[in-house]
Scaffold this motif. Structure first.
Motif, short mmCIF file in Angstrom:
data_model
loop_
_atom_site.label_atom_id
_atom_site.label_comp_id
_atom_site.label_asym_id
_atom_site.label_seq_id
_atom_site.Cartn_x
_atom_site.Cartn_y
_atom_site.Cartn_z
N VAL A 119 43.29 14.71 0.81
CA VAL A 119 42.75 13.65 1.33
C VAL A 119 43.69 12.48 1.64
O VAL A 119 44.54 11.89 2.93
CB VAL A 119 41.15 13.26 1.19
N LYS A 120 43.70 11.91 0.51
CA LYS A 120 44.71 10.95 -0.01
C LYS A 120 46.06 10.71 1.06
O LYS A 120 46.70 10.32 1.82
CB LYS A 120 44.96 10.38 -1.44
N ILE B 97 36.31 15.00 2.44
CA ILE B 97 35.33 14.30 1.82
C ILE B 97 34.65 14.65 1.56
O ILE B 97 34.36 15.02 0.36
CB ILE B 97 35.77 12.96 1.33
N VAL B 98 33.53 14.89 2.21
CA VAL B 98 31.68 15.34 2.09
C VAL B 98 31.93 16.71 1.55
O VAL B 98 31.22 17.24 0.26
CB VAL B 98 31.49 14.65 3.33
N VAL C 74 30.30 6.65 -0.24
CA VAL C 74 32.20 6.38 0.34
C VAL C 74 31.98 6.54 1.64
O VAL C 74 31.59 7.52 1.83
CB VAL C 74 33.13 8.07 0.27
N HIS C 75 31.56 5.58 1.92
CA HIS C 75 31.74 5.75 4.50
C HIS C 75 32.94 4.30 4.74
O HIS C 75 32.90 4.08 5.56
CB HIS C 75 30.42 4.39 3.66
N PHE D 224 36.95 5.44 -0.33
CA PHE D 224 38.03 6.48 -0.93
C PHE D 224 38.20 5.67 -2.12
O PHE D 224 38.49 6.45 -2.83
CB PHE D 224 37.90 6.80 0.39
N GLU D 225 39.74 4.88 -1.89
CA GLU D 225 40.29 3.95 -2.27
C GLU D 225 39.81 4.13 -3.72
O GLU D 225 40.04 4.21 -5.01
CB GLU D 225 40.94 3.03 -2.08
N ARG D 226 38.61 3.79 -3.83
CA ARG D 226 37.50 3.25 -4.89
C ARG D 226 36.90 4.41 -6.30
O ARG D 226 37.16 4.24 -6.91
CB ARG D 226 35.95 2.37 -5.04
N LEU D 227 37.09 5.62 -5.27
CA LEU D 227 36.91 7.23 -5.70
C LEU D 227 38.30 7.40 -6.50
O LEU D 227 38.18 8.19 -7.65
CB LEU D 227 36.69 7.74 -4.97
#
Length: 158
Positions: A62-63, A101-102, A132-133, A138-141
């Motif tokens: 995803v990244k 992501i979901v 994650v919104h 997402f970066e924190r995930l």
């Protein structure tokens, strides 16, 4: 650590994440502290590093997609002979990868159904994915799962 306390730690972690507006609001020092406790917990549950890495690999795909969005947009502009390289708004980029992501949640549920040792990771990461919104969330995930893997490995995870 007694099993009851371990489950309490997992539940506390889920509650802490659920209380956040978005995952980007997870203070980095608290995130590292929580990963420091959760990584060894997963090792004690006999979760292997490669199982966590499978999840990290999916996140990294995803990244990569996220990083390719501007490149693909600029290629399209060059083909159309426009002048300035264009950067898409962050929310537009996120909208592009949100489904990916979901959809990590059912993959986690499947892994947990196949192997019970993956259940705590599935529970915590599913709660985190719900928070994650945005690209920053997402970066924190990504930081969270990388920290969990590091502490899992440091605890002797194989």
């Amino acid at each position: 650590m007694p099993e009851e306390n371990q489950q309490k730690t997992e539940q506390d972690l889920c509650k802490r994440i659920q209380s956040l507006q978005g995952l980007k609001d997870y203070p980095i020092r608290k995130l590292v502290e929580d990963a420091e406790g959760f990584g060894p917990y997963l090792k004690r549950k006999r979760l292997e590093t490669n199982q966590i890495r499978k999840f990290l690999d999916a996140i990294n795909r995803v990244k990569t997609t996220l990083s390719q969005i501007d490149i693909d947009t600029n290629k399209t502009q060059q083909e159309a002979n426009t002048d300035e390289p264009k950067k898409l708004p962050e929310q537009t980029k996120f909208d592009y990868v949100e489904a990916d992501i979901v959809l990590l949640k059912p993959k986690l549920a499947y892994a947990a159904a196949r192997q019970s040792s993956a259940q705590p990771l599935s529970d915590v990461m599913s709660v985190a994915i719900d928070k994650v919104h945005s690209v920053q969330d997402f970066e924190r995930l990504v930081q969270f799962i990388e920290a969990i893997i590091a502490y899992h490995k440091a605890a002797g995870g194989k």
